[in-house]
Structure formats: structure tokens, C-alpha cells
Design an enzyme around this catalytic site. Structure first.
Site, short mmCIF file in Angstrom:
data_model
loop_
_atom_site.label_atom_id
_atom_site.label_comp_id
_atom_site.label_asym_id
_atom_site.label_seq_id
_atom_site.Cartn_x
_atom_site.Cartn_y
_atom_site.Cartn_z
N ARG A 1 44.00 24.82 44.01
CA ARG A 1 42.85 25.44 42.90
C ARG A 1 41.89 26.35 43.27
O ARG A 1 42.01 26.11 44.59
CB ARG A 1 41.97 24.32 41.81
CG ARG A 1 42.72 23.32 41.57
CD ARG A 1 42.19 22.12 40.18
NE ARG A 1 43.20 21.14 39.89
CZ ARG A 1 43.80 21.34 39.13
NH1 ARG A 1 43.58 22.77 37.70
NH2 ARG A 1 44.24 20.53 38.90
N ASP A 2 42.00 27.39 42.73
CA ASP A 2 41.78 29.03 42.45
C ASP A 2 39.83 28.48 42.84
O ASP A 2 39.41 27.93 42.09
CB ASP A 2 41.70 30.40 41.62
CG ASP A 2 41.02 31.34 42.37
OD1 ASP A 2 39.36 31.27 42.42
OD2 ASP A 2 42.14 31.98 42.91
N ILE A 3 38.90 28.87 43.91
CA ILE A 3 37.69 28.29 43.77
C ILE A 3 36.45 29.68 42.62
O ILE A 3 35.32 29.04 42.54
CB ILE A 3 36.81 28.43 45.24
CG1 ILE A 3 37.27 30.12 45.71
CG2 ILE A 3 37.85 27.65 46.34
CD1 ILE A 3 36.29 30.39 47.20
N ASN B 1 49.45 39.74 42.38
CA ASN B 1 49.05 41.14 42.93
C ASN B 1 49.78 41.70 43.87
O ASN B 1 49.72 40.86 45.28
CB ASN B 1 47.36 40.64 42.61
CG ASN B 1 46.84 40.45 41.64
OD1 ASN B 1 47.52 40.67 40.29
ND2 ASN B 1 45.85 40.23 41.06
N GLU C 1 43.94 41.09 47.05
CA GLU C 1 42.71 40.55 47.48
C GLU C 1 42.91 40.04 48.83
O GLU C 1 42.19 40.40 49.41
CB GLU C 1 40.90 39.46 46.83
CG GLU C 1 40.98 40.70 45.61
CD GLU C 1 39.91 39.63 44.66
OE1 GLU C 1 39.54 38.63 44.69
OE2 GLU C 1 39.03 40.75 43.16
N VAL C 2 43.31 39.30 48.74
CA VAL C 2 43.32 38.68 50.07
C VAL C 2 45.19 38.89 50.73
O VAL C 2 46.04 39.16 49.66
CB VAL C 2 43.17 36.98 49.69
CG1 VAL C 2 44.35 36.39 51.40
CG2 VAL C 2 42.82 36.51 49.23
N HIS D 1 50.67 35.89 47.33
CA HIS D 1 50.77 34.96 46.26
C HIS D 1 50.43 34.68 45.09
O HIS D 1 50.75 35.70 44.09
CB HIS D 1 48.90 34.07 46.86
CG HIS D 1 48.01 35.17 46.29
ND1 HIS D 1 47.93 36.34 46.96
CD2 HIS D 1 46.79 35.31 45.50
CE1 HIS D 1 47.07 36.84 47.13
NE2 HIS D 1 46.45 36.27 45.22
N HIS E 1 49.17 33.90 41.13
CA HIS E 1 48.17 32.84 40.52
C HIS E 1 48.93 31.99 39.36
O HIS E 1 50.17 32.88 38.23
CB HIS E 1 47.05 34.26 39.68
CG HIS E 1 46.18 34.81 40.79
ND1 HIS E 1 45.08 34.44 40.74
CD2 HIS E 1 47.12 35.65 41.22
CE1 HIS E 1 44.36 35.30 42.25
NE2 HIS E 1 45.74 36.13 42.05
#
Length: 127
Positions: free
Chosen positions: A34-36, A97, A105-106, A110, A112
Site C-alpha cells: 500500500r502507498d503511504i 511514471n 518520483e522514485v 513501479h 500504481h
């Protein structure tokens, strides 16, 4: 294209067990958690266990088993969470992305998985 992977990125640290996460699914080739900072009622990140910077890097350097295992894990997340239309869910969105214009961003590939409400348009119509 040369890719430089930073093994100090947050996802690498999660994979090494240095940082906690709320695991949804783990397989030989992928980890889903789960995304924080969720952007939808359901917001899960699926990452490959290998050191890949972006989708392009992953597709160019991953083995067929890693590629298949990763995308099967993405499918398993939607199934596990009951997101699939026809199985009681209302659907979901996948986002990957890449790079500066893609607002990655990272620097670890990955995907989402977003669901749980109607999400609206993918991008602003004022292109």
C-alpha cells in the site's frame, strides 16, 4: 541507453527489509504494498525485485521470467483486492511514471494500482 540504479532508493530499502510496508502480495519477482500517500481509496504499488530504474530499463534488461512474474503479480493484486469488473469490482487504473516528464518520483520501476472510486480523466485536457 545506460541506466544507473540507486540502491539507496526507498523501494530498494523496502525490498531489503530496512523499511516497513503494508504488503498486499509478494512473489518471487515482485512486491506489492500500500502507498503511504494514497491518491485513491485503493492505492497499491507493485515493484519488481530486480534493480530496474524504469519501464524501459525493465523491459530491456529483465529476464522473461521476471517480466512475466511481475505482470502476473499486478494481475494477482487486482484479483486479491476484488477490483476486476465482473467479479464484484468496478475496475482500476494502472500507472507507470517514467522520467522527468512522466513525473517519476522514485527511480525504481513501479506500477500504481488505483481503485475504489471513479478516478476522473487521466491527464488535464489542456495539453
Amino acid at each position: 541507453m545506460a541506466y544507473t540504479y540507486d540502491d539507496g532508493n526507498i523501494f530498494a530499502r523496502i525490498l531489503r527489509g530496512e523499511l516497513p510496508n503494508q504488503t498486499v502480495l509478494e512473489t518471487e519477482h515482485a512486491l506489492a504494498f500500500r502507498d503511504i500517500a494514497p491518491r485513491a481509496p485503493v492505492h497499491v504499488l507493485v515493484i519488481p525485485k530486480g534493480p530496474y530504474v524504469s519501464f524501459d530499463h525493465f523491459m530491456a534488461g529483465a529476464t522473461p521470467a521476471e517480466i512475466s512474474g511481475f505482470f502476473r503479480a499486478v494481475r494477482s493484486v487486482s484479483e486479491t483486492l476484488g477490483l476486476e469488473p465482473g467479479d464484484g469490482g468496478n475496475g482500476y487504473r494502472l500507472i507507470a511514471n517514467t522520467g522527468t516528464d512522466g513525473v517519476q518520483e522514485v527511480q525504481h520501476f513501479h506500477v500504481h494500482v488505483l481503485a475504489g472510486k471513479r478516478l476522473g480523466p487521466m491527464v488535464s485536457p489542456d495539453v
